[in-house]
Design an enzyme around this catalytic site. Structure first.
Site, PDB file in Angstrom:
ATOM      1  N   ASP A   1       6.619   3.051  -4.503  1.00 54.00           N
ATOM      2  CA  ASP A   1       5.950   1.759  -4.632  1.00 54.00           C
ATOM      3  C   ASP A   1       4.442   1.944  -4.809  1.00 54.00           C
ATOM      4  OD1 ASP A   1       5.832  -0.968  -4.785  1.00 54.00           O
ATOM      5  OD2 ASP A   1       5.970  -1.309  -2.623  1.00 54.00           O
TER       6      ASP A   1
ATOM      7  N   ASN B   1       2.684   1.344  -8.007  1.00 51.60           N
ATOM      8  CA  ASN B   1       2.205   1.606  -9.380  1.00 51.60           C
ATOM      9  C   ASN B   1       1.248   0.516  -9.861  1.00 51.60           C
ATOM     10  OD1 ASN B   1       4.016   3.694  -9.269  1.00 51.60           O
ATOM     11  ND2 ASN B   1       5.425   2.868 -10.811  1.00 51.60           N
TER      12      ASN B   1
ATOM     13  N   TRP C   1      -2.109   0.703  -8.133  1.00 46.71           N
ATOM     14  CA  TRP C   1      -2.842   1.885  -8.632  1.00 46.71           C
ATOM     15  C   TRP C   1      -3.563   1.541  -9.939  1.00 46.71           C
ATOM     16  CZ3 TRP C   1      -2.892   4.949 -12.990  1.00 46.71           C
ATOM     17  CH2 TRP C   1      -3.426   6.246 -12.874  1.00 46.71           C
TER      18      TRP C   1
ATOM     19  N   HIS D   1       2.811   2.525 -14.154  1.00 42.57           N
ATOM     20  CA  HIS D   1       4.194   3.022 -14.259  1.00 42.57           C
ATOM     21  C   HIS D   1       4.221   4.384 -14.954  1.00 42.57           C
ATOM     22  CE1 HIS D   1       5.588  -0.608 -12.521  1.00 42.57           C
ATOM     23  NE2 HIS D   1       5.359  -1.380 -13.569  1.00 42.57           N
TER      24      HIS D   1
ATOM     25  N   TRP E   1      14.283  -7.687 -11.730  1.00 36.70           N
ATOM     26  CA  TRP E   1      14.426  -8.534 -12.932  1.00 36.70           C
ATOM     27  C   TRP E   1      13.547  -9.760 -12.826  1.00 36.70           C
ATOM     28  CZ3 TRP E   1      16.767  -6.193 -16.793  1.00 36.70           C
ATOM     29  CH2 TRP E   1      17.768  -5.262 -16.526  1.00 36.70           C
TER      30      TRP E   1
ATOM     31  N   LEU F   1      19.685  21.077  -7.313  1.00 35.20           N
ATOM     32  CA  LEU F   1      19.294  19.809  -6.675  1.00 35.20           C
ATOM     33  C   LEU F   1      19.988  18.669  -7.404  1.00 35.20           C
ATOM     34  CD1 LEU F   1      15.841  18.614  -5.474  1.00 35.20           C
ATOM     35  CD2 LEU F   1      17.029  17.227  -7.165  1.00 35.20           C
TER      36      LEU F   1
ATOM     37  N   ARG G   1       8.571   5.707   2.068  1.00 34.83           N
ATOM     38  CA  ARG G   1       8.080   4.618   1.215  1.00 34.83           C
ATOM     39  C   ARG G   1       6.572   4.767   1.064  1.00 34.83           C
ATOM     40  NH1 ARG G   1       9.871  -1.490   0.278  1.00 34.83           N
ATOM     41  NH2 ARG G   1       8.297  -2.004  -1.282  1.00 34.83           N
TER      42      ARG G   1
ATOM     43  N   LEU H   1      12.372  -2.109   3.609  1.00 39.11           N
ATOM     44  CA  LEU H   1      13.348  -1.333   2.846  1.00 39.11           C
ATOM     45  C   LEU H   1      13.670  -1.952   1.484  1.00 39.11           C
ATOM     46  CD1 LEU H   1      15.828  -0.212   5.670  1.00 39.11           C
ATOM     47  CD2 LEU H   1      13.932   1.063   4.648  1.00 39.11           C
TER      48      LEU H   1
ATOM     49  N   GLU I   1      15.336   9.393   9.211  1.00 45.82           N
ATOM     50  CA  GLU I   1      13.969   9.304   9.716  1.00 45.82           C
ATOM     51  C   GLU I   1      13.147   8.590   8.646  1.00 45.82           C
ATOM     52  OE1 GLU I   1      12.870  10.137  12.693  1.00 45.82           O
ATOM     53  OE2 GLU I   1      14.884  10.834  13.244  1.00 45.82           O
TER      54      GLU I   1
HETATM   55  C1  IPE Z   1      10.914  -1.682  -4.351  1.00 45.27           C
HETATM   56  O1  IPE Z   1       9.610  -2.013  -4.684  1.00 45.27           O
HETATM   57  C2  IPE Z   1      11.668  -1.307  -5.582  1.00 45.27           C
HETATM   58  C3  IPE Z   1      11.270  -0.061  -6.213  1.00 45.27           C
HETATM   59  C4  IPE Z   1      10.374   0.778  -5.765  1.00 45.27           C
HETATM   60  C5  IPE Z   1      11.977   0.252  -7.418  1.00 45.27           C
HETATM   61  P1  IPE Z   1       9.166  -3.519  -4.933  1.00 45.27           P
HETATM   62  O2  IPE Z   1       7.721  -3.478  -5.224  1.00 45.27           O
HETATM   63  O3  IPE Z   1      10.046  -4.156  -5.940  1.00 45.27           O
HETATM   64  O4  IPE Z   1       9.475  -4.177  -3.521  1.00 45.27           O
HETATM   65  P2  IPE Z   1       8.862  -5.479  -2.841  1.00 45.27           P
HETATM   66  O5  IPE Z   1       8.963  -6.582  -3.849  1.00 45.27           O
HETATM   67  O6  IPE Z   1       7.446  -5.167  -2.506  1.00 45.27           O
HETATM   68  O7  IPE Z   1       9.702  -5.683  -1.621  1.00 45.27           O
HETATM   69  C1  IPE Z   2       6.803   0.408  -8.019  1.00 42.29           C
HETATM   70  O1  IPE Z   2       5.510  -0.060  -8.203  1.00 42.29           O
HETATM   71  C2  IPE Z   2       7.557   0.505  -9.316  1.00 42.29           C
HETATM   72  C3  IPE Z   2       8.669  -0.461  -9.439  1.00 42.29           C
HETATM   73  C4  IPE Z   2       9.018  -1.352  -8.548  1.00 42.29           C
HETATM   74  C5  IPE Z   2       9.435  -0.390 -10.657  1.00 42.29           C
HETATM   75  P1  IPE Z   2       5.194  -1.616  -8.286  1.00 42.29           P
HETATM   76  O2  IPE Z   2       5.263  -2.034  -9.709  1.00 42.29           O
HETATM   77  O3  IPE Z   2       6.039  -2.390  -7.341  1.00 42.29           O
HETATM   78  O4  IPE Z   2       3.684  -1.620  -7.795  1.00 42.29           O
HETATM   79  P2  IPE Z   2       2.979  -2.664  -6.841  1.00 42.29           P
HETATM   80  O5  IPE Z   2       3.819  -2.794  -5.606  1.00 42.29           O
HETATM   81  O6  IPE Z   2       2.888  -3.959  -7.597  1.00 42.29           O
HETATM   82  O7  IPE Z   2       1.643  -2.064  -6.574  1.00 42.29           O
HETATM   83 MG    MG Z   3       5.849  -2.956  -5.401  1.00 42.78          MG
END
Ligand code: IPE
Ligand code: IPE
Ligand code: MG
Length: 249
Positions: free
Chosen positions: A29, A31, A34, A46, A78, A140, A197, A204, A216
Site C-alpha cells: 500500500d 503507491n 508516494w 504504481h 474496482w 519460491l 502492510r 487488513l 505475525e
Molecule cells: C489494499 O489497499 C489493496 C491492495 C494493496 C491491493 P487499499 O489501498 O485498496 O486499501 P484501503 O482502501 O486503504 O483499505
Molecule cells: C496500493 O497503493 C496499490 C493498489 C491498491 C493497487 P494505493 O494505490 O492504494 O496507494 P495509496 O493508498 O492511495 O497511497
Molecule cells: Mg491504498
C-alpha cells in the site's frame, strides 16, 4: 471442545523460534501517496511499486522465504476511476512479459488467487501461460492476489462444501477447519507466518482473513515504492524476535 488437530506437514507454521518465515504476505500500500508527495500522477506510483515488487521478490528468494503472497488488486479496487484500473491492468501485463525470463531463472513458480478472469480474456490468457511456463519451479512460490477478497473466498469455500453435502458426497458433520481450509484458494500452501502492510495503514482490507489467524503482523510506515530488501529483512527480524504461542503457554 475437542482439541484442534495438529496441522499437517505442508500446512505447519514455521517452528517456534524458527527465524525465517516460510510464508510471507504483503499488503503493498502507498503507491498513490508516494506519487502525490512528488507531484506525480498516481500511475507513476504504481510503476515505482512494480519495481518494489521485483526487489522484494529477489530479496525473498535470497532470504529463503518459500511462499510470497502479494496483494496486487482487491475486489474493492474496482471502485477506483476507470483510468487507474486500466493503468494497473496495463502495468500487470507489461511486467509479466518483462519479468517472465527472470522469474524462470530465479526458480519462481506463479500462482494466482482471486477472480483474475474479471481482467478480461487477454490478460487472463497471458497469466495462465505464465503460470504454465513456471509450473516446475521450486525455489519460491509467488502468489499474486488479483481481484481478491477474503470474504468472497470464504463464501465460495462454504458454497462448495454445501454443494458436496447436498449431493451426498460429504456429511455436513465432516465440515471442519481442515475441510474449509482445503477449499480456499490458498489450499496446500504452508500456513501464513508473517503479514506485512506498508504505508502506515493498520487494517487488513479483506486480505487473507482466515489464513492470518496466527500470522505475525508487521505494519511499517514505509510507502510501498520505497520497500526494499532492508525493509524485508527488518520485518523478518521482527518476526524472529516474536514468541509465537499458538494458544499454548
Ligand atoms: C489494499 O489497499 C489493496 C491492495 C494493496 C491491493 P487499499 O489501498 O485498496 O486499501 P484501503 O482502501 O486503504 O483499505
Ligand atoms: C496500493 O497503493 C496499490 C493498489 C491498491 C493497487 P494505493 O494505490 O492504494 O496507494 P495509496 O493508498 O492511495 O497511497
Ligand atoms: Mg491504498
Amino acid at each position: 471442545m475437542t482439541p484442534a488437530a495438529a496441522p499437517n506437514e505442508a500446512e505447519r507454521p514455521a517452528k517456534e523460534g524458527g527465524s525465517v518465515p516460510r510464508h510471507v504476505a504483503i499488503i503493498m500500500d502507498g503507491n498513490g501517496r508516494w506519487a502525490n508527495k512528488r507531484g506525480l500522477p498516481r500511475v507513476a506510483g504504481h510503476r515505482a511499486g512494480a519495481e518494489a515488487v521485483r526487489r522484494t521478490l529477489r530479496a525473498a528468494v535470497k532470504n529463503g522465504v518459500e511462499v510470497l503472497t502479494l496483494y496486487a488488486f482487491s475486489s474493492e479496487n474496482w471502485r477506483r476511476p476507470e483510468e487507474e484500473v486500466s493503468d494497473l491492468k496495463g502495468l500487470l501485463g507489461y511486467y509479466l512479459e518483462r519479468e517472465l525470463d527472470s522469474l524462470a531463472k530465479e526458480g519462481v513458480k506463479l500462482r494466482l488467487i482471486g477472480d483474475y478472469e474479471a481482467f478480461g480474456p487477454d490478460l487472463s490468457k497471458r497469466l495462465e501461460k505464465a503460470m504454465a511456463s513456471l509450473q516446475s519451479n521450486r525455489r519460491l512460490t509467488l502468489v499474486v492476489a488479483l481481484n481478491y477478497g477474503s470474504r468472497a473466498e470464504i463464501a465460495a469455500a462454504a458454497r462448495k462444501l454445501a454443494t458436496k453435502a447436498v449431493s451426498g458426497e460429504i456429511e455436513p458433520a465432516s465440515i471442519d477447519e481442515e475441510a474449509l481450509g482445503s477449499h480456499l484458494q490458498t489450499h496446500g500452501l504452508p500456513e501464513l507466518d508473517l503479514l506485512i502492510r506498508t504505508s502506515g495503514e493498520v487494517r487488513l482490507s479483506n486480505f487473507l482473513l482466515w489464513q492470518a489467524a496466527y500470522a505475525e503482523l508487521v505494519f511499517t510506515p514505509t510507502l510501498w515504492p520505497d520497500f526494499d530488501e532492508a525493509e524485508l529483512v527488518k520485518a523478518i527480524e521482527q518476526f524472529a524476535a516474536r514468541e509465537r504461542r499458538f494458544g499454548g503457554r
